[in-house]
Every structure is written in C-alpha cells, then in structure tokens.
Design a protein around this motif. Structure first.
Motif, mmCIF file in Angstrom:
data_model
loop_
_atom_site.group_PDB
_atom_site.id
_atom_site.type_symbol
_atom_site.label_atom_id
_atom_site.label_comp_id
_atom_site.label_asym_id
_atom_site.label_seq_id
_atom_site.Cartn_x
_atom_site.Cartn_y
_atom_site.Cartn_z
ATOM 1 N N ALA A 179 0.832 -1.204 0.000
ATOM 2 C CA ALA A 179 0.000 0.000 0.000
ATOM 3 C C ALA A 179 0.868 1.256 0.000
ATOM 4 N N ILE A 180 1.949 1.245 0.769
ATOM 5 C CA ILE A 180 2.844 2.411 0.826
ATOM 6 C C ILE A 180 3.487 2.645 -0.536
ATOM 7 N N LEU A 181 4.023 1.584 -1.127
ATOM 8 C CA LEU A 181 4.688 1.727 -2.424
ATOM 9 C C LEU A 181 3.690 2.067 -3.529
ATOM 10 N N SER A 182 2.482 1.511 -3.432
ATOM 11 C CA SER A 182 1.455 1.811 -4.436
ATOM 12 C C SER A 182 1.017 3.266 -4.383
ATOM 13 N N SER A 183 1.037 3.849 -3.183
ATOM 14 C CA SER A 183 0.659 5.262 -3.071
ATOM 15 C C SER A 183 1.651 6.147 -3.811
ATOM 16 N N VAL A 184 2.931 5.773 -3.775
ATOM 17 C CA VAL A 184 3.936 6.518 -4.540
ATOM 18 C C VAL A 184 3.721 6.284 -6.035
ATOM 19 N N ASP A 185 3.394 5.035 -6.404
ATOM 20 C CA ASP A 185 3.114 4.721 -7.809
ATOM 21 C C ASP A 185 1.988 5.583 -8.360
ATOM 22 N N GLU A 186 0.968 5.785 -7.545
ATOM 23 C CA GLU A 186 -0.186 6.568 -7.996
ATOM 24 C C GLU A 186 0.215 8.013 -8.298
ATOM 25 N N VAL A 187 1.058 8.581 -7.425
ATOM 26 C CA VAL A 187 1.521 9.954 -7.655
ATOM 27 C C VAL A 187 2.386 10.008 -8.911
ATOM 28 N N ILE A 188 3.245 8.994 -9.084
ATOM 29 C CA ILE A 188 4.092 8.931 -10.280
ATOM 30 C C ILE A 188 3.226 8.837 -11.539
ATOM 31 N N GLU A 189 2.190 8.009 -11.487
ATOM 32 C CA GLU A 189 1.322 7.833 -12.644
ATOM 33 C C GLU A 189 0.586 9.127 -12.984
ATOM 34 N N LYS A 190 0.102 9.834 -11.971
ATOM 35 C CA LYS A 190 -0.582 11.108 -12.207
ATOM 36 C C LYS A 190 0.385 12.145 -12.782
ATOM 37 N N THR A 191 1.610 12.138 -12.282
ATOM 38 C CA THR A 191 2.615 13.074 -12.792
ATOM 39 C C THR A 191 2.951 12.767 -14.238
ATOM 40 N N ARG A 192 3.055 11.479 -14.582
ATOM 41 C CA ARG A 192 3.317 11.098 -15.965
ATOM 42 C C ARG A 192 2.177 11.555 -16.880
ATOM 43 N N ALA A 193 0.946 11.445 -16.379
ATOM 44 C CA ALA A 193 -0.203 11.898 -17.180
ATOM 45 C C ALA A 193 -0.115 13.396 -17.432
ATOM 46 N N GLN A 194 0.315 14.158 -16.412
ATOM 47 C CA GLN A 194 0.491 15.602 -16.584
ATOM 48 C C GLN A 194 1.605 15.896 -17.590
ATOM 49 N N ILE A 195 2.668 15.103 -17.531
ATOM 50 C CA ILE A 195 3.773 15.272 -18.480
ATOM 51 C C ILE A 195 3.306 15.013 -19.906
ATOM 52 N N ASP A 196 2.501 13.980 -20.090
ATOM 53 C CA ASP A 196 1.985 13.671 -21.431
ATOM 54 C C ASP A 196 1.141 14.823 -21.970
ATOM 55 N N LYS A 197 0.320 15.414 -21.092
ATOM 56 C CA LYS A 197 -0.510 16.549 -21.521
ATOM 57 C C LYS A 197 0.353 17.753 -21.887
ATOM 58 N N LEU A 198 1.383 18.004 -21.092
ATOM 59 C CA LEU A 198 2.265 19.137 -21.364
ATOM 60 C C LEU A 198 3.068 18.913 -22.652
ATOM 61 N N LYS A 199 3.450 17.670 -22.901
ATOM 62 C CA LYS A 199 4.148 17.365 -24.153
ATOM 63 C C LYS A 199 3.250 17.641 -25.348
ATOM 64 N N ASP A 200 1.981 17.256 -25.223
ATOM 65 C CA ASP A 200 1.022 17.527 -26.305
ATOM 66 C C ASP A 200 0.841 19.034 -26.495
ATOM 67 N N LEU A 201 0.778 19.766 -25.370
ATOM 68 C CA LEU A 201 0.641 21.217 -25.441
ATOM 69 C C LEU A 201 1.845 21.844 -26.138
ATOM 70 N N LYS A 202 3.037 21.418 -25.736
ATOM 71 C CA LYS A 202 4.253 21.961 -26.346
ATOM 72 C C LYS A 202 4.303 21.629 -27.838
ATOM 73 N N THR A 203 3.966 20.388 -28.190
ATOM 74 C CA THR A 203 3.981 19.984 -29.600
ATOM 75 C C THR A 203 3.022 20.833 -30.428
ATOM 76 N N GLY A 204 1.834 21.066 -29.882
ATOM 77 C CA GLY A 204 0.853 21.891 -30.576
ATOM 78 C C GLY A 204 1.318 23.324 -30.741
ATOM 79 N N MET A 205 1.912 23.889 -29.686
ATOM 80 C CA MET A 205 2.425 25.260 -29.763
ATOM 81 C C MET A 205 3.535 25.367 -30.802
#
Length: 442
Positions: free
Chosen positions: A180-206
C-alpha cells in the motif's frame, strides 16, 4: 555514476542482504513456495478462428511500455479455440504477468482473465503471497533477473530459474501494508506522468502552430504566406541553411577520449546525456586536463551552445546552461547561433520541429544504424523569422517547456523516493507497523 547503474547496484546489494539475513517473522524460500510460474504461447496465426476472440492476449511490449500497474485491455485477442490449441494459458485476475524475454522482469497485474504469448513467466500467487507485494518485489529485483538471463540471440530467463529464485517475504498483513505504501507513490508517479503527457502535447501543438505560422507584429497573426522548400511560411520569413545562421558548427573528435575513474573538473558529454532539449549531467565521464585540452583544441564550449547528436540516436539536442569543463564526446557536435541572425533558444526549438526532424530522417536514412554525415549537418534548412519574432515565439514555447521540466524533475524525485522506500521496506530494514484491525482483516 548514473541513476540506473546506482539503482542496479543498490538493488542487487539489498537483494543479497535480504536473502542472507531474514528479518524476524519473515520467510525466505524459493519463489515457487510463494507463486506458481506459468508460461504463455501463441496460437497459429494462419488459423483465423484462433484470433480476434473474447480473450485478451498480452505481448511483452504492452508491459514494458506501460506506466500503470494494472492491465485490462490488450492490442490482440484470441478465441477459446485458440487458447485450447496452443500453449497459452488463461490467467485469472490478480496474476502478476512478468516478461521473461528480451526486456526481463517487467510486470503488470491483470484485472480480467487474460492470456499471454511465450515471452512471459507469469506468477500466480499462493495463499502466503499478495499480488500487489509480488509486483513490487519483482520490480525491485529486476536487475537480478536480468543477470540470470541467458541466450545467444536474445536474453531470456527460464521457468526453472524463476522458480528457484530466492525470495524473502513478510507475513500477509505486513505485505499488504508495504504494498500500500509503495502503491501510493506509484499513484503519484502515474498522475505526474499523465500531466507530463498533456504538457508534451501542449508543447507539440504550440511548436507546430508558432514555428509554421508565427506570431506577427504586436502579437497580430500573419495573414500572408508563401511557399518554401520546407513548407508554407509567412511572407516576412526566410528559409536559410543552418550554416547561414550559426557562427560555429564543430564536430567532435571522432575517437573515444580516455577517461579516468576519479573526479576531475573536466567531463565528457555523450549522446546519452542529450535528451529532450536538455543536457543531463548525470553519468558524465571524467578526463585529465591534458585530454580536455586536446579534445577542445577546435572549439571550447560556451553557455548557450546547442549540443546535437548525429548518431545513436540522430537528432537529439539540448542547450548548455554551464559549459565549464565540458567537451564533446563521440557522435556529438555543437551549433553556436549567430546572435545577429538567430537566438539560441529559437535554434533549439527549430531543431526539435517536425520540419527539421523530417530532414534529419531523410539525411540519415539508408543504413542499419542511422547516422548523419558531418557535411550534411550544415545543410539543414530552417525557417527564419525576424529576431524580434524569434524571441516572442521562443518565450511562448519556453513557458510550456518550463512547466514540463518541473514535472520531469518531480517525477525524477518521486522515482528516487520509491527506490529508497523499496530498499528499506522490501529488505525489512525498516519495519512497518501493522495495527490489530489490519491483522484481523488479513
């Protein structure tokens, strides 16, 4: 030392200690005492009735390229008949699907009944092991699995080797708490990766919008365009060879610099250090002052220089923030923008643009290992707005880039945090506290 190498060494040392020194209440045994190991298979592709059925069928690539712990959908599926007529097995939900060929030890947990191809040795947990814990444990010891792999054509770890792998597990309540402890870190990492993917799409579009259509005077969009060798551009823009907008284009010394195994002020930039517009200083190799002077006799690097890789891979680039003591390693070169004609930041974004990357692909094609010849490095065509407009465009893209860099730095910190937690928790070096109500649920 690189993060990857450091983690590999740390994990290996931690694994050795874990199996040699068993914490009180933990069990050390072969992995077969905790899990049943089950392989996979591929139905005959020439038989149509075996394919496109109701059973998801996973390949290793779907595990190695995913960021989520769980998997419920696959690119391909097989029929019940295909399952029966092959060595594929139907895994119940909660199986730890583990890759056993080429990229070894990558894992995911299936949430629906699923089969895999033969590139897996999947782990079905027995009553003394939890899938979430085994998932974390295998992730931690993946360097050990890679060491155990063997194969002349490609690396592979056998079913018997997986079964004999030594594992040390705590009681179920402690497994659950650690997972559970390690999975909680995984969840934050996964959410951060999703934000990175969105920002990459934003940068590519710009970049696509601004490097083709520009901003115009006072932010007013251009209304008149013209054809050019590399696509439509505003009428006030030029198309020039990169050699026309750079004051220096210098290749590396085309042999490997002799390195030393102690710290010096002089470090070599390798192709692996140039990624996504940045020069990453982790893992730089050290050289003597004599080597540094010899390898920089053509040109000493300066802050703002663009470092470019012309092989392995072709087309990565990044700007130097601090050039002190740095020099070019093999298969890299430097572009120094002529400040009267092009800003270094605009040069960076231009080199990352779809137009330039397409040219690089054309110029470096035709071989097993793509590479760009030094003479061709001066032929790249760039879209060149007036300097004032270059600045506006660069500042706009940079705003998205800065947000992206912050998230990338955050994910690096989270990965470091998880590595440290795995080292402590999966060895029993740090014991978790399990409350009475958690014991009752276990």
């Amino acid at each position: 030392m690189s993060d990857v190498k450091e983690f590999t060494n740390t994990a290996s040392a931690g694994y050795a200690r874990a199996v040699d020194s068993v914490p009180e209440g933990w069990t050390s045994a072969e992995l077969s005492d905790f899990c049943d190991t089950v392989g996979g298979g591929t139905p005959d592709r020439s038989v149509e009735e075996y394919w496109n059925g109701e059973i998801p069928w996973a390949s290793p690539t779907e595990i190695t390229t995913r960021h989520s712990k769980y998997i419920s959908k696959t690119k391909e599926s097989i029929t019940l008949r295909g399952l029966e007529k092959s060595s594929a097995k139907l895994h119940p939900p909660g199986t730890v699907l583990m890759t056993s060929r080429a990229s070894i030890g990558y894992v995911a947990i299936n949430t629906v009944p699923m089969a895999t191809n033969q590139g897996f040795q999947s782990l079905r947990c027995k009553k003394n092991a939890l899938a979430d814990y085994i998932y974390q444990y295998i992730t931690w010891i993946r360097p050990e699995l890679e060491k155990m792999s063997a194969g002349s054509t490609f690396s592979e770890i056998s079913s018997s080797s997986v079964k004999r792998l030594r594992a040390t597990l705590p009681p179920l309540p402690e497994q659950k708490k650690i997972a559970a402890i390690l999975s909680s870190v995984d969840e934050v990492i996964e959410k951060t990766r999703a934000q990175i993917d969105k920002l990459k799409d934003l940068k590519t579009g710009m970049m696509q919008e601004l490097l083709n259509k520009g901003i115009g005077a006072d932010g007013v969009p251009h209304t008149e365009f013209k054809d050019s060798p590399i696509g439509r551009i505003p009428v006030s823009w030029d198309v020039l060879a990169i050699s026309a907008v750079c004051s220096e284009i210098v290749d590396c010394v085309n042999k490997t610099a002799p390195v030393v195994d102690y710290v010096t002020p002089y470090r070599m930039i390798r192709t692996t250090n140039v990624r996504d517009g940045r020069i990453k200083t982790e893992g730089l190799r050290y050289v003597t002052p004599e080597t540094f002077n010899l390898w920089t006799r053509r040109l000493k690097l300066e802050a703002g220089d663009l470092i470019f890789t012309r092989e392995a891979p072709v087309g990565e680039c990044g700007l130097l923030e601090d050039a002190t003591g740095l020099f070019l390693g093999q298969r890299t070169m430097v572009y120094r923008a002529n400040k009267n004609k092009m800003s270094n930041l605009f040069l960076l974004y231009s080199m990352q643009s779809e137009s330039c990357q397409a040219q690089l692909s054309d110029l470096s094609g035709g071989s097993t290992t793509p590479h760009l010849r030094v003479p061709d490095c001066s032929k790249i065509l760039l879209k060149v707005p007036p300097i004032s407009e270059q600045t506006l465009i660069s500042e706009s893209i940079r705003s998205a880039d800065s947000l992206l860099e912050k998230q990338q730095d955050k994910i690096a910190e989270l990965n470091s945090l998880k590595k440290a937690l795995m080292q402590d928790l999966l060895t029993g070096k740090v014991r978790v506290q399990v409350e009475a109500r958690e014991l009752a649920k276990a």
